[in-house]
Enzyme design. Sequence first.
Site, PDB file in Angstrom:
ATOM      1  CB  CYS A 256      41.005  36.295  33.280  1.00  0.00           C
ATOM      2  SG  CYS A 256      40.969  37.020  34.925  1.00  0.00           S
TER       3      CYS A 256
ATOM      4  N   GLY B 153      41.222  37.527  44.900  1.00  0.00           N
ATOM      5  CA  GLY B 153      42.288  37.401  45.878  1.00  0.00           C
ATOM      6  C   GLY B 153      42.933  36.037  45.815  1.00  0.00           C
TER       7      GLY B 153
ATOM      8  CB  CYS C  26      34.059  43.236  34.324  1.00  0.00           C
ATOM      9  SG  CYS C  26      35.344  42.175  35.043  1.00  0.00           S
TER      10      CYS C  26
END
Length: 393
Positions: free
Chosen positions: A81, A117, A213
């Site tokens: 991220c 995933g 989110c």
Amino acid sequence: MSKVVVAGVGMIPFVKPGANKPYPEMATEALRAAFADAGLDYGAVQQAYVGYVYGDSTAGQCALYDFGMTGIPVFNVNNNCSTGSSALFLARQAVESGVVDCALALGFEQMNPGALGSVFGDRPSPFQRFDDATAELVGHAEIPLALRYFGGAGLAHMQQYGTPLETFAKIRAKASRHAANNPVALFRSVLTADDVLASPVMWPGVMTRLMACPPTCGAAAAILCSESFAARHGLDASVRIRAQAMTTDTPVSFEARDMREVVGASMTKSAARQVYEAAGIGPEDIDVVELHDCFAHNELITYEALGLCPDGGAQKFVDDGDNTYGGKFVTNPSGGLLSKGHPLGATGLAQCTELVQQLRGTADRRQVEGASLALQHNLGLGGACVVTLYEKH
């Protein structure tokens, strides 16, 4: 070491998976916006750093080739991220060191619906240590892992400091009020804390759906250059990167037996400390912050990790309104990941875009009056954390 100017930024509105264009088209739109913002031709760029998480090798080249094929080095970046800010870190490092005068950071993501995933199930997972620690500390194997990670971190704060679930709901409601003024936010409806608490329960007593989110698709870009390059080309040099740090996990992430550490609290503290020391400032000098609110729980934990409030002080910080306009720090004026969406590779560069607009004074109804120092925090588990300080020159 050259001062690094953020000469141009651009992003496209993030959309839900399935509503998106293919990633090369999204990237091209973000690039057009960034180069138009800078008033620069792509041919001036000497290196490009392209971030994405879900994509085949050299997807960075594919994303750039429709925009231009100039033969420059193109580096593909993947740091979960924090991928977008990792690309920004590398571009900044190249310019600051004098290796190049102008570098591009691009981030994009074409995501699938639902929880994140693993793609490669036939080899060891980079998250195995995190999964094992989470299973030991919080259990709840029936809940998706990302919710267990960050919900577990929020739960640890609740258990230590008595933080009520309503505090996380207030954070999400604040995000919605900010997003209402952002034309590129995915969710722009204003919510109350009661609305957030009334949304479907994901983890009883710990999290509702609106505290997480949404997965989204999108792209964002930033053009970095030296001061001398900006002067030669007549570029806007009003926003600079004053300090930046990247950190990864240390043994405390797992040895502390605390979910807040598993999700990177110490990475954030270390990166923020390095930035403050390099810039010769303290957190009290910051005017506006874009931080990694993948869950409302992580926003709360990050207030403390960045030093915006003392450890255990996050509930009071929220209740006093010190995280919004009229308070001490305007956090996530864009609406953050909670409202804007979180296309992993693009998120860090979307944060950069928002803060550059804030420092230029072009953020319209989101504008933080008098903003001169802006802090960015982008976190990826696995792990990496990038903290960047921008200044108005």
